[in-house]
Design a protein around this motif. Structure first.
Motif, mmCIF file in Angstrom:
data_model
loop_
_atom_site.group_PDB
_atom_site.id
_atom_site.type_symbol
_atom_site.label_atom_id
_atom_site.label_comp_id
_atom_site.label_asym_id
_atom_site.label_seq_id
_atom_site.Cartn_x
_atom_site.Cartn_y
_atom_site.Cartn_z
ATOM 1 N N LEU A 63 -12.505 -13.603 23.199
ATOM 2 C CA LEU A 63 -11.064 -13.672 22.949
ATOM 3 C C LEU A 63 -10.617 -15.113 22.783
ATOM 4 C CD1 LEU A 63 -9.750 -11.047 25.543
ATOM 5 C CD2 LEU A 63 -10.011 -10.752 23.074
ATOM 6 N N GLU A 64 -11.168 -16.002 23.568
ATOM 7 C CA GLU A 64 -10.805 -17.408 23.454
ATOM 8 C C GLU A 64 -11.235 -17.970 22.100
ATOM 9 O OE1 GLU A 64 -12.198 -21.416 25.660
ATOM 10 O OE2 GLU A 64 -11.367 -19.873 26.990
ATOM 11 N N ARG A 65 -12.453 -17.638 21.671
ATOM 12 C CA ARG A 65 -12.910 -18.123 20.366
ATOM 13 C C ARG A 65 -12.036 -17.600 19.239
ATOM 14 N NH1 ARG A 65 -18.129 -17.744 22.694
ATOM 15 N NH2 ARG A 65 -18.241 -15.517 22.232
ATOM 16 N N LYS A 66 -11.634 -16.351 19.317
ATOM 17 C CA LYS A 66 -10.899 -15.725 18.226
ATOM 18 C C LYS A 66 -9.409 -16.066 18.245
ATOM 19 C CE LYS A 66 -9.754 -11.171 16.264
ATOM 20 N NZ LYS A 66 -9.750 -9.730 16.503
ATOM 21 N N LEU A 67 -8.730 -15.804 19.364
ATOM 22 C CA LEU A 67 -7.275 -15.924 19.410
ATOM 23 C C LEU A 67 -6.788 -17.326 19.762
ATOM 24 C CD1 LEU A 67 -7.773 -12.757 19.721
ATOM 25 C CD2 LEU A 67 -5.562 -12.718 20.868
ATOM 26 N N VAL A 68 -7.639 -18.116 20.433
ATOM 27 C CA VAL A 68 -7.213 -19.444 20.864
ATOM 28 C C VAL A 68 -7.743 -20.535 19.943
ATOM 29 C CG1 VAL A 68 -7.322 -21.141 22.748
ATOM 30 C CG2 VAL A 68 -6.993 -18.710 23.272
ATOM 31 N N ARG A 69 -9.031 -20.504 19.641
ATOM 32 C CA ARG A 69 -9.646 -21.599 18.901
ATOM 33 C C ARG A 69 -9.752 -21.338 17.408
ATOM 34 N NH1 ARG A 69 -11.299 -25.070 22.714
ATOM 35 N NH2 ARG A 69 -11.695 -24.248 24.814
ATOM 36 N N SER A 70 -9.357 -20.174 16.959
ATOM 37 C CA SER A 70 -9.385 -19.844 15.533
ATOM 38 C C SER A 70 -7.999 -19.416 15.071
ATOM 39 C CB SER A 70 -10.389 -18.710 15.259
ATOM 40 O OG SER A 70 -11.691 -19.069 15.678
ATOM 41 N N ALA A 71 -7.778 -19.448 13.775
ATOM 42 C CA ALA A 71 -6.508 -18.987 13.200
ATOM 43 C C ALA A 71 -6.583 -17.477 13.029
ATOM 44 C CB ALA A 71 -6.238 -19.675 11.876
ATOM 45 N N ARG A 72 -6.546 -16.780 14.153
ATOM 46 C CA ARG A 72 -6.682 -15.332 14.154
ATOM 47 C C ARG A 72 -5.690 -14.730 15.126
ATOM 48 N NH1 ARG A 72 -11.414 -12.987 12.593
ATOM 49 N NH2 ARG A 72 -10.177 -11.079 12.802
ATOM 50 N N GLY A 73 -5.607 -13.400 15.100
ATOM 51 C CA GLY A 73 -4.802 -12.660 16.042
ATOM 52 C C GLY A 73 -5.612 -11.506 16.581
ATOM 53 N N GLY A 74 -4.921 -10.473 17.065
ATOM 54 C CA GLY A 74 -5.611 -9.314 17.589
ATOM 55 C C GLY A 74 -4.620 -8.205 17.864
ATOM 56 N N TYR A 75 -5.101 -7.114 18.496
ATOM 57 C CA TYR A 75 -4.176 -6.051 18.864
ATOM 58 C C TYR A 75 -4.065 -5.962 20.376
ATOM 59 C CZ TYR A 75 -8.226 -2.676 18.800
ATOM 60 O OH TYR A 75 -9.401 -2.003 19.000
ATOM 61 N N CYS A 76 -3.469 -4.905 20.905
ATOM 62 C CA CYS A 76 -2.951 -4.941 22.282
ATOM 63 C C CYS A 76 -3.981 -5.326 23.321
ATOM 64 C CB CYS A 76 -2.282 -3.612 22.638
ATOM 65 S SG CYS A 76 -3.390 -2.202 22.877
ATOM 66 N N TYR A 77 -5.203 -4.770 23.243
ATOM 67 C CA TYR A 77 -6.203 -5.051 24.265
ATOM 68 C C TYR A 77 -6.577 -6.531 24.273
ATOM 69 C CZ TYR A 77 -6.539 -0.056 23.361
ATOM 70 O OH TYR A 77 -6.228 1.256 23.141
ATOM 71 N N GLU A 78 -6.678 -7.106 23.091
ATOM 72 C CA GLU A 78 -7.030 -8.521 22.996
ATOM 73 C C GLU A 78 -5.891 -9.405 23.508
ATOM 74 O OE1 GLU A 78 -9.477 -9.123 19.072
ATOM 75 O OE2 GLU A 78 -7.956 -7.569 18.736
ATOM 76 N N HIS A 79 -4.684 -9.165 23.006
ATOM 77 C CA HIS A 79 -3.537 -9.983 23.399
ATOM 78 C C HIS A 79 -3.281 -9.910 24.898
ATOM 79 C CE1 HIS A 79 -1.660 -11.568 19.741
ATOM 80 N NE2 HIS A 79 -2.042 -10.464 19.123
ATOM 81 N N ASN A 80 -3.215 -8.720 25.440
ATOM 82 C CA ASN A 80 -2.819 -8.588 26.843
ATOM 83 C C ASN A 80 -3.930 -8.961 27.808
ATOM 84 O OD1 ASN A 80 -0.059 -7.902 26.597
ATOM 85 N ND2 ASN A 80 -0.614 -5.829 25.959
ATOM 86 N N THR A 81 -5.199 -8.799 27.424
ATOM 87 C CA THR A 81 -6.293 -9.301 28.252
ATOM 88 C C THR A 81 -6.238 -10.822 28.318
ATOM 89 O OG1 THR A 81 -7.717 -7.411 27.694
ATOM 90 C CG2 THR A 81 -8.794 -9.379 28.537
ATOM 91 N N LEU A 82 -5.960 -11.458 27.182
ATOM 92 C CA LEU A 82 -5.848 -12.916 27.153
ATOM 93 C C LEU A 82 -4.662 -13.395 27.986
ATOM 94 C CD1 LEU A 82 -6.842 -15.620 25.935
ATOM 95 C CD2 LEU A 82 -5.301 -15.183 23.997
ATOM 96 N N LEU A 83 -3.496 -12.751 27.811
ATOM 97 C CA LEU A 83 -2.330 -13.147 28.595
ATOM 98 C C LEU A 83 -2.580 -12.948 30.083
ATOM 99 C CD1 LEU A 83 0.624 -14.095 28.738
ATOM 100 C CD2 LEU A 83 1.295 -11.681 28.581
#
Length: 278
Positions: A63-83
């Motif tokens: 999740l960190e590689r995708k949503l934090v260090r890349s120009a990417r997003g995700g859906y609910c499981y990814e976003h809320n696990t990261l938050l």
């Protein structure tokens, strides 16, 4: 199946830079609301893995590689696990909850499984927990809201509120509702305070990403929530919705224009040559 478990910790400094948040790292209600708002406004919603038939990893390093260090997003499981990882690093107590989405289809509201992930957050020295959800896309919360019934909260050009409904279970049934300012209320989803664990959402993640009839398998979604307007892409249809109810739509020509629009309008940069449906 991707796992949410592991001993790794979130690079909190990198996460805060990604959502462009700066402030005192203290666990209070103001911090919770501002972190939630910054996350929603800076990390887009997308389902590009799921629409291709694979479940995205929920492991924190991925999740960190995708949503934090890349120009990417995700859906609910990814976003809320990261938050959740970020909030715990601040000192908040976070509980996973599962909700049942109530969106209507052709005027009817089918009964869906409880597959949408949200967070219940306890703020130190506060009696009332908060509902946090940065993964519902354009119609979701902008800021975390107290778990209090019948209190409308301004959400830019919209309002949100939580209400109670009677049901057969032992716990209170909460319903999150959304309305344009001056308009009527629409149900978004229902939930109880029953706690869920990471493995519960590993199963849900795999199901919604691979089940052939899942909406996330059938069409591309990309969404960029805003304060007074929202931007969404459904396959090749670009839709901007304003708080006054005005809607502007534009059809994109081909896969190349979709990829350009994802990059320029949503901040989602997919690998060159990526094939998308539509």
């Amino acid at each position: 199946m991707p796992t949410t478990h592991g001993t790794s910790e979130l690079d909190l400094t990198a996460y805060l830079a990604r959502i462009q948040w700066s402030g005192e790292r203290v666990a209070n209600a103001r911090t919770l609301r501002s972190l939630h708002r910054a996350h929603v406004l800076h990390i887009p919603f997308e389902n590009t893995e799921a629409v291709g038939g694979s479940a995205p990893s929920l492991a924190l390093p991925d999740l960190e590689r995708k949503l934090v260090r890349s120009a990417r997003g995700g859906y609910c499981y990814e976003h809320n696990t990261l938050l959740a990882a970020a909030l715990r690093a601040f000192g908040f107590e976070v509980t996973y909850l599962a909700t049942r989405v109530r969106a209507s289809v052709r005027g009817e509201t089918p009964t869906r499984p409880r597959t949408h992930m949200v967070l219940m957050v306890r703020v130190p020295d506060a009696e009332t927990p908060y509902l946090a959800d940065v993964g519902f896309g354009t119609t979701g919360l902008l800021e975390a809201v107290p778990l209090v019934a019948d209190t409308a909260v301004e959400r830019g050009a919209w309002r949100v509120r939580l209400v109670h409904e009677p049901h057969a279970g032992r716990q209170d049934l909460w319903v999150l509702q959304l309305a344009p300012n001056g308009g009527g209320w629409n149900d978004l989803y229902e939930f109880t305070e029953e706690p869920f664990e990471g493995p519960d959402f590993e199963v849900a993640n795999w199901f919604v990403a691979t089940y052939p009839r899942s909406p996330f398998r059938q069409r591309l979604f990309a969404q960029r929530p805003g304060v007074d307007s929202h931007l969404a892409l459904f396959d090749r249809q670009l839709v901007r919705t304003h708080g006054d109810g005005t809607v502007h739509e534009r059809a994109l020509r081909d896969n190349a224009e979709v990829l350009r629009t994802l990059a320029t309008d949503f901040g989602i940069e997919l690998p060159a040559g990526t094939e998308l449906p539509g």
